[in-house]
Motif scaffolding. Structure first.
Motif, PDB file in Angstrom:
ATOM      1  N   ARG A 199      15.809 -44.470  59.052  1.00 44.47           N
ATOM      2  CA  ARG A 199      15.092 -44.585  59.523  1.00 44.47           C
ATOM      3  C   ARG A 199      15.223 -44.956  61.753  1.00 44.47           C
ATOM      4  O   ARG A 199      14.576 -44.867  61.895  1.00 44.47           O
ATOM      5  CB  ARG A 199      14.293 -46.244  59.761  1.00 44.47           C
ATOM      6  CG  ARG A 199      13.353 -46.381  58.049  1.00 44.47           C
ATOM      7  CD  ARG A 199      12.690 -47.548  57.926  1.00 44.47           C
ATOM      8  NE  ARG A 199      12.100 -47.851  56.801  1.00 44.47           N
ATOM      9  CZ  ARG A 199      12.732 -48.328  55.895  1.00 44.47           C
ATOM     10  NH1 ARG A 199      13.882 -49.242  55.961  1.00 44.47           N
ATOM     11  NH2 ARG A 199      11.930 -48.449  54.843  1.00 44.47           N
ATOM     12  N   ARG A 200      16.814 -45.328  61.637  1.00 42.03           N
ATOM     13  CA  ARG A 200      16.804 -44.981  62.634  1.00 42.03           C
ATOM     14  C   ARG A 200      17.106 -44.015  63.792  1.00 42.03           C
ATOM     15  O   ARG A 200      16.640 -43.639  64.990  1.00 42.03           O
ATOM     16  CB  ARG A 200      18.120 -46.510  62.844  1.00 42.03           C
ATOM     17  CG  ARG A 200      17.910 -47.702  62.875  1.00 42.03           C
ATOM     18  CD  ARG A 200      17.114 -48.927  64.041  1.00 42.03           C
ATOM     19  NE  ARG A 200      17.100 -49.793  63.477  1.00 42.03           N
ATOM     20  CZ  ARG A 200      17.103 -50.524  64.375  1.00 42.03           C
ATOM     21  NH1 ARG A 200      17.928 -50.100  65.439  1.00 42.03           N
ATOM     22  NH2 ARG A 200      16.720 -51.459  64.207  1.00 42.03           N
ATOM     23  N   GLU A 255      14.052 -42.460  63.836  1.00 40.87           N
ATOM     24  CA  GLU A 255      12.732 -42.744  65.304  1.00 40.87           C
ATOM     25  C   GLU A 255      14.064 -42.485  66.796  1.00 40.87           C
ATOM     26  O   GLU A 255      13.152 -42.854  67.862  1.00 40.87           O
ATOM     27  CB  GLU A 255      13.544 -44.513  65.355  1.00 40.87           C
ATOM     28  CG  GLU A 255      12.722 -45.659  64.373  1.00 40.87           C
ATOM     29  CD  GLU A 255      13.220 -46.953  64.276  1.00 40.87           C
ATOM     30  OE1 GLU A 255      14.136 -47.446  65.280  1.00 40.87           O
ATOM     31  OE2 GLU A 255      12.307 -47.746  63.264  1.00 40.87           O
ATOM     32  N   LYS A 256      14.809 -41.870  66.324  1.00 37.72           N
ATOM     33  CA  LYS A 256      16.299 -41.572  67.726  1.00 37.72           C
ATOM     34  C   LYS A 256      15.678 -40.375  67.853  1.00 37.72           C
ATOM     35  O   LYS A 256      15.622 -39.796  68.883  1.00 37.72           O
ATOM     36  CB  LYS A 256      17.334 -42.013  67.241  1.00 37.72           C
ATOM     37  CG  LYS A 256      18.503 -41.483  68.382  1.00 37.72           C
ATOM     38  CD  LYS A 256      19.361 -42.234  68.908  1.00 37.72           C
ATOM     39  CE  LYS A 256      20.388 -41.773  70.150  1.00 37.72           C
ATOM     40  NZ  LYS A 256      21.774 -42.772  70.020  1.00 37.72           N
ATOM     41  N   GLY A 315      12.858 -39.126  67.395  1.00 33.29           N
ATOM     42  CA  GLY A 315      11.341 -39.006  67.182  1.00 33.29           C
ATOM     43  C   GLY A 315      10.271 -38.138  66.160  1.00 33.29           C
ATOM     44  O   GLY A 315      10.608 -37.456  65.325  1.00 33.29           O
ATOM     45  N   ASP A 316       9.314 -37.449  67.128  1.00 36.15           N
ATOM     46  CA  ASP A 316       8.430 -36.512  66.255  1.00 36.15           C
ATOM     47  C   ASP A 316       9.317 -35.576  66.429  1.00 36.15           C
ATOM     48  O   ASP A 316       8.141 -34.033  66.147  1.00 36.15           O
ATOM     49  CB  ASP A 316       7.239 -36.557  67.119  1.00 36.15           C
ATOM     50  CG  ASP A 316       6.619 -36.643  68.458  1.00 36.15           C
ATOM     51  OD1 ASP A 316       7.807 -35.928  69.622  1.00 36.15           O
ATOM     52  OD2 ASP A 316       5.531 -36.196  68.864  1.00 36.15           O
ATOM     53  N   ASN A 331       7.688 -33.669  60.610  1.00 33.59           N
ATOM     54  CA  ASN A 331       7.977 -34.637  61.213  1.00 33.59           C
ATOM     55  C   ASN A 331       7.226 -35.556  61.790  1.00 33.59           C
ATOM     56  O   ASN A 331       7.697 -35.445  62.073  1.00 33.59           O
ATOM     57  CB  ASN A 331       9.186 -34.760  61.961  1.00 33.59           C
ATOM     58  CG  ASN A 331      10.312 -35.920  62.189  1.00 33.59           C
ATOM     59  OD1 ASN A 331      10.279 -36.911  61.129  1.00 33.59           O
ATOM     60  ND2 ASN A 331      10.724 -36.389  63.123  1.00 33.59           N
ATOM     61  N   LYS A 358       5.196 -42.855  59.913  1.00 33.96           N
ATOM     62  CA  LYS A 358       6.976 -42.905  60.224  1.00 33.96           C
ATOM     63  C   LYS A 358       7.125 -43.034  58.042  1.00 33.96           C
ATOM     64  O   LYS A 358       8.765 -42.850  57.771  1.00 33.96           O
ATOM     65  CB  LYS A 358       7.514 -44.231  60.332  1.00 33.96           C
ATOM     66  CG  LYS A 358       7.677 -44.793  61.409  1.00 33.96           C
ATOM     67  CD  LYS A 358       7.761 -45.822  62.172  1.00 33.96           C
ATOM     68  CE  LYS A 358       7.362 -45.973  64.146  1.00 33.96           C
ATOM     69  NZ  LYS A 358       7.789 -47.110  64.405  1.00 33.96           N
ATOM     70  N   ASN A 377       7.297 -39.634  56.826  1.00 31.22           N
ATOM     71  CA  ASN A 377       8.393 -39.153  57.242  1.00 31.22           C
ATOM     72  C   ASN A 377      10.191 -39.465  56.891  1.00 31.22           C
ATOM     73  O   ASN A 377      10.341 -38.349  56.154  1.00 31.22           O
ATOM     74  CB  ASN A 377       8.635 -39.286  59.064  1.00 31.22           C
ATOM     75  CG  ASN A 377       7.428 -38.366  59.874  1.00 31.22           C
ATOM     76  OD1 ASN A 377       6.821 -38.180  59.475  1.00 31.22           O
ATOM     77  ND2 ASN A 377       7.738 -38.588  60.859  1.00 31.22           N
TER      78      ASN A 377
END
Length: 850
Positions: A361-362, A365-366, A368-369, A399, A403, A406
């Motif tokens: 997950r992190r 997040e890093k 992005g999209d 992606n 969240k 993805n």
């Protein structure tokens, strides 16, 4: 056990002491400022607070139960626990996460842990250290010996440190800066004695990194004997984190610095190695950054990358009851093929440990999209002599979902890559290469896709594969030593795959202007007609016709196309009109002529070949200069580097002079490699006329299976394959579909083309199929039957007795199409020899008496 009110009193005391230390250390007595900093998650203050409080709590817990073995503190941050001295620019939760390892779980001790969590929350709320809506201040997981041995849940920590963690009880302090600074003279005897008191091969990676950091901070001229120890530490880290292949180690140890290894360690999720694909990319980037010229280093980059360690696949398999598939590599080929669909389904249904999901997950997040690619990176992949080209899976992920969507797509892709470890092509390749018994654990490489958005689509300006040795030359002036490249518009899948009715731009780096085709009509016909890309709106990887995507609004258009001006092609120097685009071909001529692309690529290949001590091949993407920005420069992203598979050098090849016409079975002057096959006893011939009469589905599949059976029956390297079209193409309408495992025993593969025979003899240069042929020492040849200089002995191929039934009992239904020609049946007591002279660009197969 201690009463709750006593526990709260104890916690109030130690929290107060830790808070007082923070106030004194950072705020000169200003308590309000300290509390504000903690609530706002100021990194340096939170780090000091959680480190000290975590150690105090660990000491307390260890004293409460004699079963406690170790206590770990871990971080939910994707970068893990960073050393104090590093810059802290990331958000830090003022919370403490602990794993307590005990021999046996005690219900009373678990009750104490539960009470500790509740009481600490009350204390920090009362003191104003966090607000009601913030994360809980303490999170404790209790694990016992059984969970540790089985690596279940948080029992993964002691064995594999799946999330970056550190032991905080018993306390193992790293070497301090002060200790380093006290090294006397140039010998460093005190530190050397301290550092060499443990065996790096048995030590945890974090401890090895700490020691390596301590030495690397010492000026080189003052290290003395410590320099040798630093080399040992680096080799150990490379072996643990990257690769244990000796040829790779011998190169990598001289290039990777401690900082490089630390960065890989932080980006790795789970334990084990990052695998061959990741290893090759990182080493090549390190070499080029250090010794390449300024033109290369200023244009070079690699994608944002993260790595799933190779040990995780076994943890995944153990958690999901999949370990029984480990013996798959020893089963008969039929079982390997028949059971793969079930394997894929079971792997896809598997679940990942919760701590791995946190890290993934992190990572998302890093990133992005931005679209990502999830790539196989097995330990043997991209290695010296074992490229495993195309054997395992890789997946593009747009992606663009929620969240959770993805994350689901990412975990499914990883599961599918894990399943591909047991793919029939991979297992049979290992069996044939003598690698069946190697413990081939699969690592996974997660990368940001290189490219940019164009309308609803995402794609790079160009992608390709480049080789430092040019095995084939379509013109005598081409220099083998300067290499060649295959370049396509869009994602690079079309550059490395042998796709249907589509052609990349082949560039001989010694003569980049020299096109394999000599007329505008041929250039247009044999150019790229489809493009692989990501559709951001549909959240899908797609293949679309070029003319549906290419537009006059596309900024790098002039670098990609040439326009037909009535029989000759020109680079557009002004704005392209819509009607001109209809007569455009993707040739990349302006990229070749007006940018340093060729020089950069050639320099990269030469530099890496020099330091690899072997020929290499690269995968890359290209970002064209922006014509609207005078300071914009060409950018090349390095995606992959590996030793180039190649045929053995044969230095004494000479074409026989004065051969009688009746001795020649075939000859060709198209893209000839250098080589020699001395004793060919059988020729497996697919009749082009009969092949294209076969039904496109089952009949052609049956033919492929029969060729595979012949491959196992005929004497290895004493037979060659001859047949129509582009062998290995995914489209059976263009040629015989075979994989490496179907033909690995043949000595040569000869592809026929011509009117009514098959697709043009576009070579498989640089494709995965081509690399398989190189590794197996199979000579690929193309014969254009319409070329006036071609010789093709019709009597030999069509009138010689068909010996298929001699080698296979159940092949008679294919005798009209598939022929096994015994050379001695055509001429008694004779065999064939095949000579290929790349200097003369001539090959000839001729009869020789036994």
């Amino acid at each position: 056990m201690v009463a709750e009110n006593q526990l709260q009193t104890f916690l109030d005391k130690i929290v107060g002491e830790v808070l007082a230390n923070c106030i004194a250390q950072f705020f000169e007595g200003d308590a309000h400022a300290a509390l504000t900093a903690l609530r706002q998650k100021r990194a340096d203050v939170c780090q000091a607070y959680t480190e000290e409080l975590g150690k105090r709590l660990a000491q307390y817990l260890a004293a409460r139960d004699p079963e406690v073995k170790k206590i770990y503190r871990y971080s939910l941050d994707p970068e893990g626990l960073r050393p104090k001295e590093e810059e802290l620019d990331w958000a830090f939760q003022p919370a403490i996460h602990l794993v307590v390892w005990v021999g046996n779980k005690n219900p009373a001790f678990q009750q104490l842990l539960d009470s500790l969590i509740v009481c600490l929350r009350e204390v920090v709320l009362q003191k104003g250290i966090c607000d009601q809506d913030q994360a809980i201040p303490l999170d404790i997981h209790l694990v016992d010996d059984q969970e540790v041995q089985g690596q279940v849940g948080f029992g993964l920590f002691p064995a594999s440190e799946m999330i970056r963690s550190q032991i905080i009880w018993p306390q193992d302090e790293p070497i301090s800066r002060a200790a380093v600074q006290k090294i006397p003279g140039q010998e460093g005897e005190n530190l050397l004695e301290e550092l060499t008191s443990f065996d790096p091969k048995l030590a945890p990676e974090e401890r090895i990194l700490k020691h390596a950091r301590s030495i690397s901070r010492i000026p080189r001229e003052q290290r003395g004997a410590l320099d040798y120890h630093l080399m040992e530490l680096k080799v150990t880290l490379v072996r643990k984190i990257i690769s244990d292949q000796l040829r790779y180690l011998n190169i990598a140890k001289n290039w990777f610095e401690v900082e490089d290894l630390e960065d890989l360690y932080r980006r790795r999720i789970g334990s084990g190695k990052i695998g061959g694909k990741a290893a090759g990319m990182m080493l090549a980037f390190r070499i080029l950054n250090q010794v390449a010229n300024d033109q290369i280093t200023s244009s070079l980059q690699i994608p944002e990358s993260y790595f799933l360690g190779s040990d995780l696949i076994y943890i995944f398999m153990a958690m999901n009851g999949l370990m029984h598939w480990n013996d798959q590599k020893y089963k008969p080929e039929k079982d390997i093929r028949d059971q793969y669909e079930q394997i894929k389904d079971e792997f896809l249904a598997g679940e990942f440990p919760p701590e791995i999901l946190i890290r993934l997950r992190r990572v998302l997040e890093k990133l992005g999209d931005c679209p990502i690619i999830v790539r196989s990176s097995s330990q043997l992949e991209d290695n010296f002599g074992t490229a495993f080209a195309g054997k395992y899976e890789s997946f593009f992920l747009p992606n663009q979902g929620t969240k959770e969507e993805n994350l689901q797509a990412l975990t499914e892709a990883v599961s599918r890559i894990y399943a591909s470890t047991l793919k029939p092509e991979a297992l049979l390749y290992r069996r044939q290469r003598g690698l069946q018994d190697y413990d081939e654990r699969m690592a996974v490489l997660i990368q940001q896709v290189q490219g940019e958005r164009f309308g609803r689509y995402f794609l790079p300006h160009a992608s390709g594969v480049a080789f430092s040795k040019n095995i084939y030359r379509w013109s005598p002036e081409i220099c083998r030593e300067d290499g060649f490249a295959r370049v396509v518009w869009g994602l690079g899948t079309r550059a490395v795959g042998r796709v249907s009715e589509d052609y990349p731009r082949l560039i001989a780096l010694s003569h980049p202007q020299l096109h394999p085709d000599d007329s505008s009509e041929m250039v247009q016909r044999y150019s790229q007609h489809k493009v692989d890309l990501i559709d951001l709106e549909d959240n899908q990887f797609k293949t679309l016709p070029v003319n549906e995507v290419l537009s006059t609004r596309y900024q790098p258009l002039s670098y990609l196309i040439q326009i037909d001006q009535g029989g000759y092609l020109t680079i557009p120097r002004m704005r392209v009109k819509d009607e001109q685009l209809r007569s455009a071909s993707l040739t990349f001529q302006k990229l070749i002529e007006d940018t340093p692309f060729v020089d950069i690529l050639k320099g990269m290949l030469k530099t890496l070949e020099q330091h690899y001590h072997d020929a290499v091949d690269l995968e890359f993407t290209v970002q064209m200069p922006d014509s609207r920005d005078l300071n914009s420069e060409l950018q090349i992203s390095l995606l992959q580097c590996r030793p180039q598979p190649h045929l053995s050098d044969v230095y004494d090849v000479q074409l026989p002079a004065g051969l009688p016409e009746d001795q020649v079975v075939f000859s060709s002057s198209y893209l000839v490699p250098r080589g020699y096959l001395p004793e060919i006893r059988q020729v497996v011939f697919v009749d082009p006329r009969e092949y294209f009469l076969l039904a496109a589905g089952e009949d052609r599949s049956a033919l492929s299976r029969t060729i595979s059976r012949l491959n196992d029956k005929l004497p290895a390297k004493n037979f060659i394959l001859v047949g129509p079209g582009r062998w290995g193409s995914t489209n059976p309408a263009l040629g015989v579909f075979v994989s490496y495992t179907d033909i690995h025993n043949t000595g040569a593969l000869i592809e026929l083309s011509g009117e009514g025979v098959g697709a043009a003899p576009e070579p498989s240069l640089g494709t995965h199929f081509f690399q398989d042929l190189m590794e197996a020492e199979i000579y690929p040849l193309a014969i254009d039957l319409d070329h006036p200089e071609t010789v093709f002995n019709q009597d030999f191929f069509y009138q010689t007795k068909n010996s298929l039934s001699r080698w296979l009992e159940n092949g008679s239904n294919l005798e009209s199409c598939l022929r096994v020609i015994e050379v001695a049946e055509f001429r008694a007591d004779h065999h064939l020899e095949l000579v290929m002279d790349d200097r003369e660009n001539q090959s000839v197969a001729f009869l020789v008496p036994d």
